[in-house]
Design a protein around this motif. Sequence first.
Motif, mmCIF file in Angstrom:
data_model
loop_
_atom_site.group_PDB
_atom_site.id
_atom_site.type_symbol
_atom_site.label_atom_id
_atom_site.label_comp_id
_atom_site.label_asym_id
_atom_site.label_seq_id
_atom_site.Cartn_x
_atom_site.Cartn_y
_atom_site.Cartn_z
ATOM 1 N N ARG A 269 0.809 -1.221 0.000
ATOM 2 C CA ARG A 269 0.000 0.000 0.000
ATOM 3 C C ARG A 269 0.845 1.276 0.000
ATOM 4 N N VAL A 270 2.030 1.222 0.594
ATOM 5 C CA VAL A 270 2.854 2.421 0.653
ATOM 6 C C VAL A 270 3.707 2.570 -0.603
ATOM 7 N N TYR A 271 3.876 1.494 -1.380
ATOM 8 C CA TYR A 271 4.705 1.520 -2.585
ATOM 9 C C TYR A 271 4.113 2.487 -3.613
ATOM 10 N N ARG A 272 4.885 3.468 -4.022
ATOM 11 C CA ARG A 272 4.484 4.472 -5.026
ATOM 12 C C ARG A 272 3.217 5.221 -4.607
ATOM 13 N N LEU A 273 3.023 5.398 -3.319
ATOM 14 C CA LEU A 273 1.795 6.025 -2.823
ATOM 15 C C LEU A 273 1.619 7.452 -3.344
ATOM 16 N N GLY A 274 2.708 8.202 -3.387
ATOM 17 C CA GLY A 274 2.603 9.594 -3.807
ATOM 18 C C GLY A 274 3.061 9.866 -5.218
ATOM 19 N N GLN A 275 3.268 8.808 -6.014
ATOM 20 C CA GLN A 275 3.851 9.000 -7.341
ATOM 21 C C GLN A 275 2.850 9.550 -8.351
ATOM 22 N N ARG B 156 -5.856 -6.747 -4.800
ATOM 23 C CA ARG B 156 -5.526 -5.582 -5.619
ATOM 24 C C ARG B 156 -6.570 -4.473 -5.491
ATOM 25 N N PHE B 157 -7.826 -4.878 -5.412
ATOM 26 C CA PHE B 157 -8.912 -3.888 -5.300
ATOM 27 C C PHE B 157 -8.779 -3.097 -4.003
ATOM 28 N N HIS B 158 -8.489 -3.796 -2.899
ATOM 29 C CA HIS B 158 -8.359 -3.114 -1.614
ATOM 30 C C HIS B 158 -7.102 -2.259 -1.563
ATOM 31 N N ILE B 159 -6.015 -2.734 -2.182
ATOM 32 C CA ILE B 159 -4.782 -1.941 -2.254
ATOM 33 C C ILE B 159 -5.046 -0.652 -3.026
ATOM 34 N N TRP B 160 -5.784 -0.768 -4.123
ATOM 35 C CA TRP B 160 -6.123 0.389 -4.953
ATOM 36 C C TRP B 160 -6.795 1.476 -4.107
ATOM 37 N N TRP B 161 -7.826 1.083 -3.366
ATOM 38 C CA TRP B 161 -8.571 2.092 -2.607
ATOM 39 C C TRP B 161 -7.847 2.525 -1.344
ATOM 40 N N SER B 162 -6.843 1.758 -0.917
ATOM 41 C CA SER B 162 -6.001 2.208 0.197
ATOM 42 C C SER B 162 -5.007 3.263 -0.257
#
Length: 248
Positions: free
Chosen positions: A8-14, A105-111
């Motif tokens: 979830r933190v990977y590329r969070l602000g990219q 993946r869906f939950h990671i997306w919305w996180s």
Amino acid sequence: LCLGYGLRVYRLGQQNIWWDEGHAVWAARQSLTEVTRITAYDVHPPLYLWLLHAWMRVAGESEFAIRYLSLIGGMLTVALCYVVARRLVGRRTALLAMMLLATARFHIWWSQETRMYVWATFFVLLSIYYLICLHHRGYSVWLLYVLSTAAALYTLYLAVLAVLVQNLFVACVWWRKPRRKRFLSNWILAQMGILALYTPWLYVALSRIRTDVAKTAFPPHLVWQLYATVLSTGISTDLDRWLGVVVP
């Protein structure tokens, strides 16, 4: 949990802020009174924007900072998934459930989005947890159930579906064990408490809420195909291309 956090933190602000995120940030910059007024004209309740309003004053307004609030909600949901599943089906299955959610993946997306959906998921799951606890603890759990359910409703209107499912479950339990009149009376009082907490917002929003109307009809089967594709692949994509994955 570490795996879920890393994903979830990977590329969070990219990625740049997109339209819906931008609207949320713009609204959260206003005063709490103005945030409430803006949300009353929107298609979502105000709790997430209230949280974002406070969060931005602490964490700032970078892409990473504003999305981190959703990451927190996502990680709380992953952890709570284990707690709920362990109460229902045991430790090994609970670990599997947590792993599936941590890597979904869906939950990671919305996180990683500045939107309310992952927090609505957390509050609904928290409501379910306290529902499980109602048989075993005192009145403090009833209060926590009411507050968590009201929080879910204040985060996403669709959370009302969870309340309907919970009432259906309690009705089935009552049908099988009708002697527990005290539990039933407490349950009715709890639902009244949820309604009492939610009524002020309904009074504010019902006369103002609006939504866009589609210019063309949207076939019902396409709605189900859309949801099934997103839940299967974790992304919004070409529906027909993934039909072979969705059907099985």
